[in-house]
Structures are given as C-alpha cells and as structure tokens.
Design a protein around this motif. Structure first.
Motif, mmCIF file in Angstrom:
data_model
loop_
_atom_site.group_PDB
_atom_site.id
_atom_site.type_symbol
_atom_site.label_atom_id
_atom_site.label_comp_id
_atom_site.label_asym_id
_atom_site.label_seq_id
_atom_site.Cartn_x
_atom_site.Cartn_y
_atom_site.Cartn_z
ATOM 1 N N UNK A 241 0.811 -1.202 0.000
ATOM 2 C CA UNK A 241 0.000 0.000 0.000
ATOM 3 C C UNK A 241 0.846 1.254 0.000
ATOM 4 N N UNK A 242 1.922 1.252 0.782
ATOM 5 C CA UNK A 242 2.813 2.416 0.838
ATOM 6 C C UNK A 242 3.482 2.669 -0.510
ATOM 7 N N UNK A 243 3.818 1.601 -1.214
ATOM 8 C CA UNK A 243 4.388 1.780 -2.551
ATOM 9 C C UNK A 243 3.401 2.524 -3.443
ATOM 10 N N UNK A 244 2.128 2.198 -3.291
ATOM 11 C CA UNK A 244 1.105 2.904 -4.052
ATOM 12 C C UNK A 244 1.038 4.375 -3.684
ATOM 13 N N UNK A 245 1.061 4.671 -2.371
ATOM 14 C CA UNK A 245 1.036 6.071 -1.933
ATOM 15 C C UNK A 245 2.250 6.820 -2.459
ATOM 16 N N UNK A 246 3.421 6.225 -2.306
ATOM 17 C CA UNK A 246 4.653 6.887 -2.728
ATOM 18 C C UNK A 246 4.648 7.134 -4.235
ATOM 19 N N UNK A 247 4.208 6.143 -4.988
ATOM 20 C CA UNK A 247 4.144 6.271 -6.440
ATOM 21 C C UNK A 247 3.189 7.398 -6.830
ATOM 22 N N UNK A 248 2.008 7.416 -6.199
ATOM 23 C CA UNK A 248 1.019 8.457 -6.511
ATOM 24 C C UNK A 248 1.575 9.843 -6.208
ATOM 25 N N UNK A 249 2.322 9.953 -5.106
ATOM 26 C CA UNK A 249 2.831 11.267 -4.714
ATOM 27 C C UNK A 249 4.052 11.707 -5.517
ATOM 28 N N UNK A 254 0.674 16.496 -3.398
ATOM 29 C CA UNK A 254 0.177 15.870 -2.169
ATOM 30 C C UNK A 254 -1.293 16.194 -1.924
ATOM 31 N N UNK A 255 -1.685 17.448 -2.136
ATOM 32 C CA UNK A 255 -3.060 17.857 -1.837
ATOM 33 C C UNK A 255 -4.073 17.028 -2.615
ATOM 34 N N UNK A 256 -3.784 16.759 -3.883
ATOM 35 C CA UNK A 256 -4.702 15.958 -4.693
ATOM 36 C C UNK A 256 -4.742 14.510 -4.222
ATOM 37 N N UNK A 257 -3.580 13.941 -3.950
ATOM 38 C CA UNK A 257 -3.520 12.540 -3.522
ATOM 39 C C UNK A 257 -4.249 12.345 -2.202
ATOM 40 N N UNK A 258 -3.999 13.233 -1.228
ATOM 41 C CA UNK A 258 -4.629 13.074 0.074
ATOM 42 C C UNK A 258 -6.135 13.319 0.006
ATOM 43 N N UNK A 259 -6.557 14.205 -0.883
ATOM 44 C CA UNK A 259 -7.999 14.428 -1.034
ATOM 45 C C UNK A 259 -8.679 13.194 -1.621
ATOM 46 N N UNK A 284 -23.908 6.997 8.485
ATOM 47 C CA UNK A 284 -22.637 6.509 7.943
ATOM 48 C C UNK A 284 -22.718 6.329 6.430
ATOM 49 N N UNK A 285 -23.842 5.803 5.948
ATOM 50 C CA UNK A 285 -24.013 5.679 4.507
ATOM 51 C C UNK A 285 -24.021 7.055 3.841
ATOM 52 N N UNK A 286 -24.681 8.023 4.486
ATOM 53 C CA UNK A 286 -24.703 9.380 3.942
ATOM 54 C C UNK A 286 -23.299 9.967 3.892
ATOM 55 N N UNK A 287 -22.521 9.728 4.958
ATOM 56 C CA UNK A 287 -21.151 10.213 4.986
ATOM 57 C C UNK A 287 -20.313 9.609 3.871
ATOM 58 N N UNK A 288 -20.470 8.307 3.659
ATOM 59 C CA UNK A 288 -19.735 7.652 2.571
ATOM 60 C C UNK A 288 -20.140 8.229 1.223
ATOM 61 N N UNK A 289 -21.431 8.519 1.068
ATOM 62 C CA UNK A 289 -21.905 9.125 -0.180
ATOM 63 C C UNK A 289 -21.300 10.491 -0.424
ATOM 64 N N UNK A 290 -21.174 11.285 0.636
ATOM 65 C CA UNK A 290 -20.556 12.604 0.506
ATOM 66 C C UNK A 290 -19.089 12.485 0.109
ATOM 67 N N UNK A 291 -18.408 11.496 0.659
ATOM 68 C CA UNK A 291 -16.995 11.303 0.323
ATOM 69 C C UNK A 291 -16.839 10.907 -1.145
ATOM 70 N N UNK A 292 -17.701 10.015 -1.620
ATOM 71 C CA UNK A 292 -17.671 9.659 -3.035
ATOM 72 C C UNK A 292 -17.939 10.893 -3.894
ATOM 73 N N UNK A 293 -18.901 11.712 -3.454
ATOM 74 C CA UNK A 293 -19.189 12.942 -4.182
ATOM 75 C C UNK A 293 -17.998 13.886 -4.207
ATOM 76 N N UNK A 294 -17.282 13.957 -3.083
ATOM 77 C CA UNK A 294 -16.112 14.844 -3.024
ATOM 78 C C UNK A 294 -15.020 14.379 -3.981
ATOM 79 N N UNK A 295 -14.880 13.059 -4.145
ATOM 80 C CA UNK A 295 -13.888 12.515 -5.072
ATOM 81 C C UNK A 295 -14.251 12.887 -6.511
ATOM 82 N N UNK A 296 -15.533 12.783 -6.838
ATOM 83 C CA UNK A 296 -15.985 13.152 -8.191
ATOM 84 C C UNK A 296 -15.716 14.630 -8.463
ATOM 85 N N UNK A 297 -16.025 15.482 -7.464
ATOM 86 C CA UNK A 297 -15.787 16.922 -7.619
ATOM 87 C C UNK A 297 -14.298 17.191 -7.825
ATOM 88 N N UNK A 298 -13.459 16.516 -7.035
ATOM 89 C CA UNK A 298 -12.006 16.719 -7.138
ATOM 90 C C UNK A 298 -11.513 16.374 -8.538
#
Length: 302
Positions: A241-249, A254-259, A284-298
C-alpha cells in the motif's frame, strides 16, 4: 483522462483498509506498539527485495543525496509520531473526536502544500475537500449514538489536540515523502517511489526497533516470535500500500492525492458490511456518499 495517479491512489486506499483491519486484530494479540513495528519490520525486506531486483535486472538506480535521506528520515519519523498521536487519542475514550480531527489531514495537507510547495488546490478542489470533510464528520458521529454530543464538546478534550496533531504530522509526512522522491535525479516515478520506500521503511525499522528494545521488549518479542504470521501479513499489506502512496505522490501533488485518499472510508464501509457483518447507520451511509461525491468533484475540478 485523469492520469495514472488516480487508480494507484484508489488501490493504495483499498490496501490500507485491509491492513487496518488486519492490524486491528494484531493489536489485540501483541499490543499497539508491536503491531505498529510489524508494519515496518516485515515490510522493509520486501521493499529492499524490489529495489534489489530492479538493480539485478539492469535498472539504473538514481543516486541519492543527503537531502533525500534528510527528507526521508523526516517523513518516516513524522509517520511514526502521527500514528502514536492517533493511537493515544483513541485511548482517551473519545473515538469520535480522535477520528474526526485526525482526518483534518486532508485540509492541513492542502494548506501546507500551498504555503511551502506551491502545489495548492483549485477552487473546485477546496470544495471537494470541504464536502469530504463533512462526510467524515458524519461517519465519525454515526458510529456512536451520542456522537454529536461528543463532537460538540470535543474542543475541551485532549483527544482533539492529539487528533489534530496526528493530522498535522500525517500531512507533513506526505510532503516530506514527496520532497524526498523528487530529489532523486531524473528517476522514473515508479523507480523513485520504490527507492524512497526502501530507504524510509529501513530507517523506520531501525528507529522503532531500537525504541522497543529499550522501552517495550515484550512488544518486540511478540512481533518477531509469538505472532509473526499475522504480523508479516500486516507488513506485506503495509509495504504494498505504501508503494502505491509513494508512487502516486511522485506523479501528483500531495493535496490531490490526500484528497482522493478519502475514498479509503468507502472500502472501510464495505469491510464493515461484508467481512465484520456489521450494519452501518444511515448517517454513515450518507457520509460515505458525501466522500464519493467529493472525489468526483475533485477529479472534475482538476
């Protein structure tokens, strides 16, 4: 359209969710310090094997300078401190506050990378961060019946301080890792990520191993002997997983990856439902939906 960093980040988030679930079990066996050490001890050899395989296969590895090792050491130490702050926040018996304020990492990373690295977010990016944070708050309070009350009084509690500190050090860790990788001259992003991961996990293993040798030998023995099989699983999931984070960054600020990394919580919800057989609340389902929405916006706002 969105670049390689998007699937790499999503994959890293999924692996981190699996590692967290496994580490939760391991903590009950050998304690928090032992489980934390296992991430590095069993992950470092795999990172070294990857880099060694590259060199054996004829890949020219970049030469690291002193700045690379300074940024790498700083990133590794900050990750250890951030995890320690988060674990301590959980022991203060306010999971809601600890979780919510630690997740300000995304906001703190965006602010700090704007100030010190010139890699800020667009207006739409800031909207995505805000929507995602609201989703995280909903998830945090949705896990407990009195979550709103606890969050409302959290500003008076030490858990808030440790949660915010955890988010700060995780944000600084991400910036240091990206800075280290970018110091490798003319390196392919994946090669830079692998070399950076190898160096940082090695330093973390030495630092934390010495710490446990002096202050908590029981945890060290547990990670090395009594529970080596689940501990090695945690280490493998962590290093991949860390290899994935490091590669992405190395590919994206950083701001885009962490978002985008907030999508991890969606994987957590899936594990909660299908592995742990727990039923999340509507909030909790609503919160997950908002997070998915935030990813789409990003992704659309980039």
């Amino acid at each position: 359209m969105f670049g390689l960093w998007v699937p790499v980040t999503v994959a890293a988030a999924g692996l981190q969710s699996l590692r967290t679930a496994q580490q939760k079990h391991l903590t009950g066996v050998i304690g928090q310090s032992g489980a934390h050490f296992a991430r590095y001890f069993y992950g470092a050899p795999l990172a070294a094997l990857l880099v060694g395989g590259m060199a054996f296969g004829g890949v020219e590895l970049p030469r690291a300078d002193a700045g690379f090792f300074l940024f790498g050491l700083a990133g590794g130490l900050m990750q250890i401190v951030a995890t320690g702050c988060l674990i301590h926040a959980y022991t203060l018996r306010n999971f809601t506050a600890a979780t919510t304020f630690s997740k300000t990492e995304t906001i703190q990373a965006a602010v700090l990378s704007t100030l010190f690295m010139g890699e800020g977010l667009s207006g739409g990016g800031w909207v995505a961060v805000a929507v995602g944070f609201v989703g995280l708050v909903a998830l945090a309070v949705g896990r407990q019946a009195d979550g709103w009350r606890k969050l409302g009084t959290a500003w008076r509690e030490p858990a808030t301080v440790y949660g915010l500190a955890s988010g700060l050090f995780f944000a600084l860790c991400s910036m240091a890792i990206r800075s280290a990788a970018l110091r490798l001259p003319a390196a392919d992003p994946f090669i830079a990520a692998a070399v950076t991961l190898c160096a940082i996990t090695a330093m973390q293993t030495v630092v934390m191993g010495l710490f446990l040798l002096v202050f908590d030998r029981a945890a060290l023995a547990g990670a090395l002997n009594r529970a080596w099989r689940p501990a090695s699983t945690v280490g493998i999931l962590s290093v991949v997983g860390s290899l994935g984070w490091f590669f992405a960054m190395t590919l994206e600020p950083v701001a885009h990856v962490r978002a985008l990394a907030q999508v991890e919580i969606v994987f957590t919800i899936l594990l909660t439902v299908f592995v742990f057989r727990e039923r999340p609340s509507r909030l909790e389902y609503a919160g997950a939906g908002l997070i998915v929405g935030s990813v789409v916006i990003l992704l659309l706002a980039r």
